[in-house]
Design a protein around this motif. Structure first.
Motif, PDB file in Angstrom:
ATOM      1  N   GLU A 236       0.814  -1.218  -0.062  1.00 23.12           N
ATOM      2  CA  GLU A 236      -0.026   0.045   0.099  1.00 23.12           C
ATOM      3  C   GLU A 236       0.829   1.380  -0.015  1.00 23.12           C
ATOM      4  N   ASP A 237       1.741   1.201   0.636  1.00 29.12           N
ATOM      5  CA  ASP A 237       2.670   2.532   1.035  1.00 29.12           C
ATOM      6  C   ASP A 237       4.040   2.586   0.065  1.00 29.12           C
ATOM      7  N   GLN A 297       0.935   9.796  -2.097  1.00 28.25           N
ATOM      8  CA  GLN A 297       1.614   8.821  -1.137  1.00 28.25           C
ATOM      9  C   GLN A 297       3.037   8.935  -1.096  1.00 28.25           C
ATOM     10  N   LYS A 301       5.172   9.956   2.163  1.00 30.66           N
ATOM     11  CA  LYS A 301       6.273   9.138   2.618  1.00 30.66           C
ATOM     12  C   LYS A 301       7.736   9.562   2.911  1.00 30.66           C
ATOM     13  N   THR A 473      -2.033   8.058   8.332  1.00 28.82           N
ATOM     14  CA  THR A 473      -1.557   7.850   6.907  1.00 28.82           C
ATOM     15  C   THR A 473      -2.877   7.620   6.054  1.00 28.82           C
ATOM     16  N   MET A 477      -4.197   9.929   3.127  1.00 32.59           N
ATOM     17  CA  MET A 477      -4.260   9.311   1.700  1.00 32.59           C
ATOM     18  C   MET A 477      -5.920   9.451   1.349  1.00 32.59           C
TER      19      MET A 477
END
Length: 536
Positions: A236-237, A297, A301, A473, A477
């Protein structure tokens, strides 16, 4: 559960006798990759003690252009006139619109052009997207294969032995799926197949089908042995330029698929944030919002604390708080940020314990796992008690110098009463000794537009550091923005895929911090005892 390996062997061997009908490998025999073989074996090997098949539903979710249609075209032929055939069977390929539904049908027709020994037993009526086994002595005599779409009428009288729903994630509902699946009730060996990239909606029928198919008990055993689900998706990240993540969603990259196109698409998505969501869904098969979120994302990050280190706050240091209070039965978010030039962020989330399982299923979010790892605080009962939040604010106020608490006034009247009861008197305006300065932060254009801008600027300038809180997060998102005719921006809760409470709270905190920095009076150099006039 027993395994009939010979049954799966027959299906695999049948498909590998077929010919690739188009593309760079035109005219070559199909050679199945191991991931395709694994999926076929998981479908066709499990049998009951009486020999009947166990699996009645099979899902394959993988990124675009990984030859799903070729693979399923082989299964259609195996069921129509191959080792899985039976007399008078009904076989269908379905999709949202007829053009998509015909993709597999057209693939099957092309494959038959290279298989005259099979074709001579079949009558192909392309104008009606229909193939019939016409030879009385052939496998599957009397069987019919048709392409259907969601707009076709008269489907309630069908009795599908086998059907495949192509790109189920594009469907607006599950009506066609339900009609076809329900039609299999009286079939001896029913099999319903879904091939699709993922959809962004965690409550879409495809998402629910995938999630249900992947569930395991504490021993790692499938909760539903009748469903096979193979999901190929990037983490996902993940970094969109990470080639190892490309392979997770595109298993054919390991064998025949060239990397050039995906590399070019990844590079473009890295340069242009508005392209990232599409890249993640189409190329990485991630369950992401198709709309461009405020923060990408990769950008989020990029401001994660290095080496997975926690974000530290020092006792007594100046901080800002912001609270997005839920309706007491959903997610509540409290965010704290530092007042210095580099904004350190810490967040807390609450949810009623009794609602965690239900909301985990509703939102497609592992709230139970977040609770077990400490990211989510659960409260007893079905309601969040405002006093719980008030006590947390009081705890933070005792540890740090809280310059102000920004809050959405809705659902907070009882909270303010509890703050007074525990001796932390909420006041508006100037700070007062022994009191908590609170700032009513409206959710309209006036207050939220500068808050959204402050949030975006902190990410772009990389003056924000967070600790990777998965709930924060998730909220970031999910956060979409809307813009009015004057260019003001606010969060669009209606279009945002899921919960954004943490993003709203963080934006309010950053907005308050930025507002007060702008409003701070200029300090005269003459007020500085260490100032010396320069000698020219």
């Amino acid at each position: 559960m027993l395994r009939d390996t010979e049954r799966a062997d027959r299906v695999i061997q049948f498909i590998e006798k077929l010919t690739i009908p188009d593309g760079p490998a035109l005219g070559q025999k199909i050679v199945l990759d191991q991931w395709e073989i694994d999926w076929i074996r998981d479908i066709y090997e499990p049998v009951r003690e009486d020999g009947r098949p166990v699996v009645s539903r099979a899902v394959l979710s993988v990124a675009r252009k990984n030859r799903k249609s070729l693979l399923v075209g082989g299964l259609v032929l195996a069921t129509l006139i191959g080792p899985e055939s039976q007399p008078n069977a009904q076989i269908y390929s379905a999709a949202v619109d007829f053009e998509q539904a015909k993709v597999i049908f057209d693939m099957v027709v092309k494959m038959l052009e290279f298989a005259p020994s099979l074709r001579r037993h079949l009558k192909i009526v392309e104008s009606r997207s229909r193939i019939v086994v016409k030879t009385s002595g052939a496998r599957g005599r009397g069987s019919v294969y048709r392409a259907l779409s969601a707009t076709n009428k008269g489907k309630h009288g069908l009795g599908a032995d086998f059907f495949v729903y192509d790109e189920f994630g594009e469907a607006s509902d599950d009506e066609l799926w339900n009609v076809l699946y329900d039609s299999q009730q009286l079939r001896a060996r029913p099999l319903a197949v879904v091939i699709s990239t993922q959809t962004n909606d965690p409550l879409h029928p495809l998402s629910l089908l995938i999630d249900d198919g992947l569930r395991r008990d504490e021993n790692g055993n499938k909760l539903d042995p009748t469903t096979v689900c193979h999901l190929y998706a990037a983490d996902e990240d993940c970094d969109i330029l990470d080639e190892a993540q490309w392979l997770k969603a595109n298993p054919t990259l390991a064998t025949w698929k060239p990397r050039k196109q995906i590399a070019e698409a990844a590079a473009e998505a890295a340069r242009r944030p508005e392209k990232e969501a599409n890249f993640r869904q189409r190329y990485l098969n991630q369950r992401v919002n198709p709309f461009s979120t405020l923060i990408s994302q990769s950008a989020w990050k990029g401001v994660r604390a290095p080496d997975e280190q926690p974000v530290e706050f020092h006792p007594g240091e100046p901080v800002y708080l912001a609270l997005d209070m839920s309706k007491r039965d959903d997610l509540t978010a409290l965010v704290m940020i530092s007042a210095d030039d580099v904004t350190r962020v810490k967040a807390w989330f609450w949810k009623p314990a009794i609602l965690v399982p239900e909301h985990a299923k509703r939102d497609g979010v592992p709230y139970d796992a977040f609770a077990n790892t400490g990211w989510l605080d659960t409260v007893h009962g079905a309601m969040i008690k405002p006093r719980t939040i008030a006590e947390k604010i009081a705890e933070l106020s005792a540890q740090y110098d809280v310059l102000g608490l920004a809050y959405d006034r809705f659902f907070t009247a009882e909270l303010m009463n509890h703050l007074e009861e525990i001796g932390l008197f909420p006041v508006k305006g100037e700070r007062q000794s022994g009191a908590l300065r609170v700032v009513d932060w409206g959710q309209g254009w006036v207050d939220m537009s500068p808050a959204v801008t402050a949030f975006e600027e902190a990410i772009v300038t990389q003056t924000l550091v967070h600790d990777g809180n998965p709930l924060l997060t998730m909220c970031v998102m999910n956060a979409l923005v809307m813009t009015d005719s004057k260019g003001n921006r606010s969060f669009d809760k209606a279009k945002s895929r899921n919960k954004i409470d943490g993003a709203v709270a963080l934006a309010m905190a950053l907005g308050l911090k930025n507002r007060e920095r702008i409003a701070a009076p200029m300090t005269s150099p003459w007020e500085d005892p260490n100032y010396r006039m320069p000698v020219l």
